[in-house]
Design a protein around this motif. Sequence first.
Motif, PDB file in Angstrom:
ATOM      1  N   LYS A   3       0.830  -1.212   0.000  1.00 16.90           N
ATOM      2  CA  LYS A   3       0.000   0.000   0.000  1.00 16.90           C
ATOM      3  C   LYS A   3       0.858   1.252   0.000  1.00 16.90           C
ATOM      4  CE  LYS A   3      -3.455   2.367   2.892  1.00 16.90           C
ATOM      5  NZ  LYS A   3      -4.294   2.246   4.124  1.00 16.90           N
ATOM      6  N   TYR A   4       1.989   1.208   0.727  1.00 17.23           N
ATOM      7  CA  TYR A   4       2.848   2.388   0.860  1.00 17.23           C
ATOM      8  C   TYR A   4       4.146   2.274   0.049  1.00 17.23           C
ATOM      9  CZ  TYR A   4      -0.315   3.743   4.609  1.00 17.23           C
ATOM     10  OH  TYR A   4      -1.430   4.087   5.337  1.00 17.23           O
ATOM     11  N   ASN A   5       4.182   1.308  -0.871  1.00 13.65           N
ATOM     12  CA  ASN A   5       5.317   1.160  -1.787  1.00 13.65           C
ATOM     13  C   ASN A   5       6.640   0.945  -1.042  1.00 13.65           C
ATOM     14  OD1 ASN A   5       6.317   0.992  -4.448  1.00 13.65           O
ATOM     15  ND2 ASN A   5       7.012   3.122  -4.378  1.00 13.65           N
ATOM     16  N   ILE A   6       6.595   0.145   0.014  1.00  5.62           N
ATOM     17  CA  ILE A   6       7.806  -0.200   0.770  1.00  5.62           C
ATOM     18  C   ILE A   6       8.488  -1.370   0.075  1.00  5.62           C
ATOM     19  CG2 ILE A   6       8.662  -1.124   2.962  1.00  5.62           C
ATOM     20  CD1 ILE A   6       6.383   0.468   4.304  1.00  5.62           C
ATOM     21  N   LYS A   7       9.767  -1.203  -0.238  1.00  7.39           N
ATOM     22  CA  LYS A   7      10.487  -2.181  -1.042  1.00  7.39           C
ATOM     23  C   LYS A   7      11.520  -2.987  -0.253  1.00  7.39           C
ATOM     24  CE  LYS A   7       8.446  -1.011  -4.905  1.00  7.39           C
ATOM     25  NZ  LYS A   7       7.465  -1.917  -5.538  1.00  7.39           N
ATOM     26  N   LYS A   8      11.814  -2.563   0.968  1.00  6.75           N
ATOM     27  CA  LYS A   8      12.778  -3.302   1.791  1.00  6.75           C
ATOM     28  C   LYS A   8      12.185  -3.537   3.179  1.00  6.75           C
ATOM     29  CE  LYS A   8      17.229  -2.000  -0.300  1.00  6.75           C
ATOM     30  NZ  LYS A   8      16.758  -1.187  -1.421  1.00  6.75           N
ATOM     31  N   VAL A   9      12.255  -4.793   3.651  1.00  4.06           N
ATOM     32  CA  VAL A   9      11.707  -5.177   4.947  1.00  4.06           C
ATOM     33  C   VAL A   9      12.713  -6.065   5.658  1.00  4.06           C
ATOM     34  CG1 VAL A   9       9.857  -6.407   6.147  1.00  4.06           C
ATOM     35  CG2 VAL A   9       9.343  -5.081   4.082  1.00  4.06           C
ATOM     36  N   ILE A  10      13.024  -5.721   6.915  1.00  2.00           N
ATOM     37  CA  ILE A  10      13.925  -6.556   7.705  1.00  2.00           C
ATOM     38  C   ILE A  10      13.154  -7.140   8.883  1.00  2.00           C
ATOM     39  CG2 ILE A  10      15.893  -5.130   7.030  1.00  2.00           C
ATOM     40  CD1 ILE A  10      15.955  -4.094   9.927  1.00  2.00           C
ATOM     41  N   TYR A  11      13.549  -8.336   9.296  1.00  2.00           N
ATOM     42  CA  TYR A  11      12.888  -8.999  10.423  1.00  2.00           C
ATOM     43  C   TYR A  11      13.850 -10.003  11.066  1.00  2.00           C
ATOM     44  CZ  TYR A  11      12.264 -13.096   7.372  1.00  2.00           C
ATOM     45  OH  TYR A  11      12.473 -14.179   6.563  1.00  2.00           O
ATOM     46  N   GLY A  12      13.475 -10.506  12.236  1.00  2.00           N
ATOM     47  CA  GLY A  12      14.298 -11.484  12.940  1.00  2.00           C
ATOM     48  C   GLY A  12      13.425 -12.523  13.614  1.00  2.00           C
ATOM     49  N   HIS A  13      13.684 -12.747  14.915  1.00  2.00           N
ATOM     50  CA  HIS A  13      12.862 -13.593  15.786  1.00  2.00           C
ATOM     51  C   HIS A  13      13.114 -15.096  15.636  1.00  2.00           C
ATOM     52  CE1 HIS A  13       9.542 -14.770  18.326  1.00  2.00           C
ATOM     53  NE2 HIS A  13       8.980 -15.446  17.327  1.00  2.00           N
ATOM     54  N   ILE A  14      13.327 -15.571  14.419  1.00  2.00           N
ATOM     55  CA  ILE A  14      13.446 -17.002  14.159  1.00  2.00           C
ATOM     56  C   ILE A  14      14.918 -17.411  14.225  1.00  2.00           C
ATOM     57  CG2 ILE A  14      12.942 -18.850  12.525  1.00  2.00           C
ATOM     58  CD1 ILE A  14      10.470 -17.508  13.675  1.00  2.00           C
ATOM     59  N   HIS A  15      15.176 -18.572  14.863  1.00  2.00           N
ATOM     60  CA  HIS A  15      16.557 -19.016  15.076  1.00  2.00           C
ATOM     61  C   HIS A  15      16.791 -20.436  14.556  1.00  2.00           C
ATOM     62  CE1 HIS A  15      17.036 -15.426  17.396  1.00  2.00           C
ATOM     63  NE2 HIS A  15      16.188 -15.822  18.330  1.00  2.00           N
ATOM     64  N   GLY A  16      18.054 -20.832  14.602  1.00  2.76           N
ATOM     65  CA  GLY A  16      18.427 -22.205  14.273  1.00  2.76           C
ATOM     66  C   GLY A  16      18.142 -22.567  12.826  1.00  2.76           C
ATOM     67  N   ASN A  17      17.844 -23.852  12.623  1.00  2.00           N
ATOM     68  CA  ASN A  17      17.615 -24.351  11.264  1.00  2.00           C
ATOM     69  C   ASN A  17      16.402 -23.699  10.615  1.00  2.00           C
ATOM     70  OD1 ASN A  17      19.834 -26.103  11.248  1.00  2.00           O
ATOM     71  ND2 ASN A  17      18.665 -27.740  12.235  1.00  2.00           N
ATOM     72  N   LEU A  18      15.403 -23.336  11.430  1.00  5.82           N
ATOM     73  CA  LEU A  18      14.209 -22.718  10.861  1.00  5.82           C
ATOM     74  C   LEU A  18      14.535 -21.366  10.236  1.00  5.82           C
ATOM     75  CD1 LEU A  18      11.194 -22.866  10.353  1.00  5.82           C
ATOM     76  CD2 LEU A  18      10.801 -21.934  12.640  1.00  5.82           C
ATOM     77  N   ALA A  19      15.478 -20.639  10.843  1.00  2.00           N
ATOM     78  CA  ALA A  19      15.852 -19.330  10.295  1.00  2.00           C
ATOM     79  C   ALA A  19      16.427 -19.467   8.883  1.00  2.00           C
ATOM     80  CB  ALA A  19      16.861 -18.652  11.217  1.00  2.00           C
ATOM     81  N   LYS A  20      17.113 -20.583   8.619  1.00  2.14           N
ATOM     82  CA  LYS A  20      17.704 -20.795   7.302  1.00  2.14           C
ATOM     83  C   LYS A  20      16.642 -20.994   6.225  1.00  2.14           C
ATOM     84  CE  LYS A  20      21.768 -22.960   9.401  1.00  2.14           C
ATOM     85  NZ  LYS A  20      22.558 -24.202   9.540  1.00  2.14           N
ATOM     86  N   LYS A  21      15.432 -21.369   6.645  1.00  2.00           N
ATOM     87  CA  LYS A  21      14.345 -21.618   5.696  1.00  2.00           C
ATOM     88  C   LYS A  21      13.473 -20.382   5.460  1.00  2.00           C
ATOM     89  CE  LYS A  21      14.048 -26.425   7.290  1.00  2.00           C
ATOM     90  NZ  LYS A  21      13.175 -27.452   7.919  1.00  2.00           N
ATOM     91  N   MET A  22      13.699 -19.335   6.252  1.00  2.18           N
ATOM     92  CA  MET A  22      12.839 -18.157   6.148  1.00  2.18           C
ATOM     93  C   MET A  22      13.067 -17.411   4.837  1.00  2.18           C
ATOM     94  SD  MET A  22      11.036 -18.439   8.784  1.00  2.18           S
ATOM     95  CE  MET A  22      10.098 -16.924   8.538  1.00  2.18           C
TER      96      MET A  22
END
Length: 231
Positions: A185-204
């Motif tokens: 809606k606001y034409n945002i082209k870059k998004v950063i996030y975290g929270h997930i760790h370990g092997n699951l983070a590699k799949k994000m």
Amino acid sequence: MIYAIADLHLDVTKKKDMSVFGGNWGGYEEKIFNQWNDIITNDDLVLIPGDISWAMRLEDAVKDLDRIEKLNGTKILMKGNHDYWWSSLKKINNLNYKTMSFLQNNSFIFNKKIIVGTRGWDSRDSASFDENDEKIFSRELARLELSINDALERFKEYDEIIAMLHYPPFDKKLNPNEFTEIFKKYNIKKVIYGHIHGNLAKKMPHGLIDGIEYFCVSGDLIDFKPIKITN
């Protein structure tokens, strides 16, 4: 330049054991502080989207915040699900840090790049999602728009908007969720996030998806080195 790293999980008491998330958490604080100034200069901005300190009270978190304050660069910090010390923005701002700012229903600009964001919440298709989760999820959607609208009201000239979330903006099938509708809606082209760790983070999801570039910057995923987001 703008860099990002989430999930510092600092703990001056050394009582928290992060090894449950993987072997690379061994000596993670030393990795953070030994590598930071080799990468970051005082001309750079570092975005830290949540899970900053294990402290329960603001007066205890100050010990960890003081350590971040001394690192190179300007920093923008945002609350994660484990940042119980984050009491109110007024109290945190009253600490009068020189190199750190705190994101909550507000926004910042750096070299014509607008920074907005909110914590986010667990996905609506989570097995345990209930009415209380729905209230929080809806509130976080509203807070993201509050942050964006604050920016658009105050900053008339800018090149792009970068959004920070703590929780991933994806459902359990790793498809973009309702937060992405706001990004579009606001034409945002870059998004950063975290929270997930370990092997699951590699799949994000990481990289360009339907016109939006996503960066998963969980500390252990990026070997506790801030990664470059943009010039």
